[in-house]
Motif scaffolding. Structure first.
Motif, PDB file in Angstrom:
ATOM      1  N   SER A 218       0.656  -0.806  -0.525  1.00 16.91           N
ATOM      2  CA  SER A 218       0.167  -0.185   0.091  1.00 16.91           C
ATOM      3  C   SER A 218       0.549   1.010  -0.602  1.00 16.91           C
ATOM      4  N   ASN A 219       2.263   1.129  -0.305  1.00 20.68           N
ATOM      5  CA  ASN A 219       2.749   2.234   0.432  1.00 20.68           C
ATOM      6  C   ASN A 219       3.611   2.493  -1.257  1.00 20.68           C
ATOM      7  N   THR A 220       3.166   3.459  -1.927  1.00 24.15           N
ATOM      8  CA  THR A 220       3.234   3.700  -2.738  1.00 24.15           C
ATOM      9  C   THR A 220       4.940   3.734  -3.704  1.00 24.15           C
ATOM     10  N   THR A 221       5.569   3.845  -2.545  1.00 25.33           N
ATOM     11  CA  THR A 221       7.217   4.043  -2.889  1.00 25.33           C
ATOM     12  C   THR A 221       7.705   2.744  -3.285  1.00 25.33           C
ATOM     13  N   ILE A 222       7.712   1.745  -2.759  1.00 29.05           N
ATOM     14  CA  ILE A 222       7.608   1.083  -2.674  1.00 29.05           C
ATOM     15  C   ILE A 222       6.650   0.034  -3.959  1.00 29.05           C
ATOM     16  N   ASN A 223       5.698   0.148  -3.815  1.00 26.26           N
ATOM     17  CA  ASN A 223       4.869  -0.599  -4.031  1.00 26.26           C
ATOM     18  C   ASN A 223       5.181  -1.325  -5.700  1.00 26.26           C
ATOM     19  N   GLY A 224       5.772  -2.515  -5.917  1.00 23.05           N
ATOM     20  CA  GLY A 224       6.088  -2.695  -8.093  1.00 23.05           C
ATOM     21  C   GLY A 224       7.812  -2.577  -7.862  1.00 23.05           C
ATOM     22  N   SER A 225       8.522  -2.540  -6.547  1.00 23.49           N
ATOM     23  CA  SER A 225       9.919  -2.886  -6.665  1.00 23.49           C
ATOM     24  C   SER A 225       9.895  -4.644  -6.748  1.00 23.49           C
ATOM     25  N   THR A 226      11.139  -4.174  -7.531  1.00 21.64           N
ATOM     26  CA  THR A 226      11.671  -5.963  -7.727  1.00 21.64           C
ATOM     27  C   THR A 226      12.913  -6.024  -6.610  1.00 21.64           C
ATOM     28  N   LEU A 227      13.119  -7.237  -6.504  1.00 22.34           N
ATOM     29  CA  LEU A 227      14.112  -7.659  -5.674  1.00 22.34           C
ATOM     30  C   LEU A 227      15.498  -8.309  -6.174  1.00 22.34           C
ATOM     31  N   SER A 228      16.474  -8.008  -5.880  1.00 20.37           N
ATOM     32  CA  SER A 228      17.594  -8.428  -6.720  1.00 20.37           C
ATOM     33  C   SER A 228      18.652  -9.102  -4.938  1.00 20.37           C
ATOM     34  N   ALA A 229      19.675  -9.847  -5.918  1.00 19.24           N
ATOM     35  CA  ALA A 229      20.525 -10.458  -4.732  1.00 19.24           C
ATOM     36  C   ALA A 229      21.421  -9.657  -4.803  1.00 19.24           C
ATOM     37  N   CYS A 230      21.948  -9.298  -3.738  1.00 19.17           N
ATOM     38  CA  CYS A 230      23.158  -8.422  -2.676  1.00 19.17           C
ATOM     39  C   CYS A 230      24.049  -9.252  -1.984  1.00 19.17           C
ATOM     40  N   HIS A 231      24.904  -9.038  -2.220  1.00 20.72           N
ATOM     41  CA  HIS A 231      26.210  -9.284  -1.217  1.00 20.72           C
ATOM     42  C   HIS A 231      26.162  -9.191   0.351  1.00 20.72           C
ATOM     43  N   GLU A 232      26.173 -10.212   1.027  1.00 20.32           N
ATOM     44  CA  GLU A 232      26.266  -9.667   2.298  1.00 20.32           C
ATOM     45  C   GLU A 232      27.216 -10.712   3.046  1.00 20.32           C
ATOM     46  N   GLY A 233      28.251 -11.021   2.177  1.00 17.26           N
ATOM     47  CA  GLY A 233      29.661 -12.289   2.485  1.00 17.26           C
ATOM     48  C   GLY A 233      29.437 -12.797   1.764  1.00 17.26           C
ATOM     49  N   ALA A 234      31.206 -13.815   2.200  1.00 22.24           N
ATOM     50  CA  ALA A 234      31.424 -15.023   1.644  1.00 22.24           C
ATOM     51  C   ALA A 234      30.744 -15.580   1.004  1.00 22.24           C
ATOM     52  N   ALA A 235      29.876 -15.608  -0.411  1.00 25.43           N
ATOM     53  CA  ALA A 235      29.007 -16.656  -0.928  1.00 25.43           C
ATOM     54  C   ALA A 235      27.268 -15.965  -0.148  1.00 25.43           C
ATOM     55  N   ILE A 236      26.887 -14.954   0.518  1.00 27.50           N
ATOM     56  CA  ILE A 236      25.909 -15.176   0.981  1.00 27.50           C
ATOM     57  C   ILE A 236      25.297 -13.884   0.381  1.00 27.50           C
ATOM     58  N   GLU A 237      24.142 -13.830  -0.741  1.00 22.48           N
ATOM     59  CA  GLU A 237      23.142 -12.789  -1.095  1.00 22.48           C
ATOM     60  C   GLU A 237      22.208 -12.412   0.134  1.00 22.48           C
ATOM     61  N   GLY A 238      21.951 -11.108   0.524  1.00 19.07           N
ATOM     62  CA  GLY A 238      20.627 -11.510   0.665  1.00 19.07           C
ATOM     63  C   GLY A 238      19.852 -11.034  -0.218  1.00 19.07           C
ATOM     64  N   LEU A 239      18.332 -10.408  -0.238  1.00 17.19           N
ATOM     65  CA  LEU A 239      17.338 -10.315  -0.771  1.00 17.19           C
ATOM     66  C   LEU A 239      17.299  -8.235  -1.196  1.00 17.19           C
ATOM     67  N   CYS A 240      17.569  -7.659  -1.217  1.00 19.37           N
ATOM     68  CA  CYS A 240      17.530  -5.956  -1.825  1.00 19.37           C
ATOM     69  C   CYS A 240      16.398  -5.532  -2.586  1.00 19.37           C
ATOM     70  N   LEU A 241      16.249  -3.982  -2.412  1.00 20.40           N
ATOM     71  CA  LEU A 241      15.158  -4.044  -3.224  1.00 20.40           C
ATOM     72  C   LEU A 241      16.303  -3.116  -4.198  1.00 20.40           C
ATOM     73  N   SER A 242      15.420  -3.676  -6.102  1.00 20.71           N
ATOM     74  CA  SER A 242      17.008  -2.347  -7.027  1.00 20.71           C
ATOM     75  C   SER A 242      17.365  -1.858  -6.283  1.00 20.71           C
ATOM     76  N   ASN A 243      15.640  -1.008  -6.631  1.00 16.02           N
ATOM     77  CA  ASN A 243      15.814   0.783  -7.008  1.00 16.02           C
ATOM     78  C   ASN A 243      15.812   1.439  -5.597  1.00 16.02           C
ATOM     79  N   SER A 244      16.545   0.697  -4.746  1.00 17.30           N
ATOM     80  CA  SER A 244      16.865   1.601  -2.981  1.00 17.30           C
ATOM     81  C   SER A 244      18.317   1.444  -3.209  1.00 17.30           C
ATOM     82  N   ILE A 245      18.662   3.349  -2.548  1.00 17.09           N
ATOM     83  CA  ILE A 245      19.547   3.651  -2.253  1.00 17.09           C
ATOM     84  C   ILE A 245      20.104   3.115  -1.122  1.00 17.09           C
TER      85      ILE A 245
END
Length: 206
Positions: A34-61
């Protein structure tokens, strides 16, 4: 006195030890909110450590993600040998991400990292499946985690398969990295992290 656990509950419990060898077609993960700022945002894999990835919002700085990144591509691993307790709520399996390097390719399942000092858990992709969390996608392609024990009652109610959708977008910190990430809230209360915004996670095939 002995208590019989319902067959459906046994099937769901057994899925935690299953080998999910079948793999779906690739897809993106989209946030609905319901928050229009993030509604429709995609998720990307982002580095969290050695061979560890998180799920980040693609367009969030953020501090660790100064620029937008491409939407991630994910797959769902499942098994024909595991009974689906409720077809409407979805089959059990692992959300997976293919981590690629110069001389390796790891298909990593997602698991929830739990810090005991907070009720906000982080979905992370790890090598191997010993830390993996079983998830499902319902008939609307919304990602959920299912359970058959309701301990909000006394005694606990056991046997009714329920899908939970406790996903949030939160600014998080893990091993030196600060991202706006998909997160999971443990239990029925609101997240203690004040940055968290309620979302649903939808699978959209590429």
């Amino acid at each position: 006195m002995k208590f019989a656990i319902p067959t459906l509950a046994l099937a769901l419990a057994a899925s935690t030890n299953a080998q999910f060898y079948n793999q779906s077609a690739p897809f993106h993960l989209i946030l609905l909110s319901s928050n229009t700022t993030i509604n429709g945002s995609t998720l990307s894999a982002c580095h969290e450590g050695a061979a560890i990835e998180g799920l980040c919002l693609s367009n969030s700085i953020s501090i660790s993600q100064p620029e937008s990144i491409a939407p991630g591509t994910f797959t769902f691993n499942y098994s024909d040998s595991v009974v689906t307790p409720n077809v409407t709520l979805g089959s059990p399996g692992y959300l997976t991400y293919l981590l690629q390097g110069s001389n390796f390719n790891f298909s990593e399942p997602m698991g929830l990292y739990v810090n005991p000092t907070t009720n906000v858990a982080l979905p992370l992709f790890y090598p191997g499946d010993n830390l993996a969390t079983v998830v499902s996608f319902d008939e609307s392609n919304l990602m959920n985690i299912q359970g058959y024990i309701d301990d909000t009652k006394s005694p606990a109610a056991v046997g009714n398969i329920t899908a939970y959708y406790r996903w949030y977008s939160c600014t998080t910190y893990y091993t030196g990295y600060t991202y706006v990430m998909l997160s999971w809230v443990l239990g029925a209360r609101e997240p203690q992290n004040p940055t968290c915004i309620k979302v649903n996670v939808k699978r959209v095939f590429t």
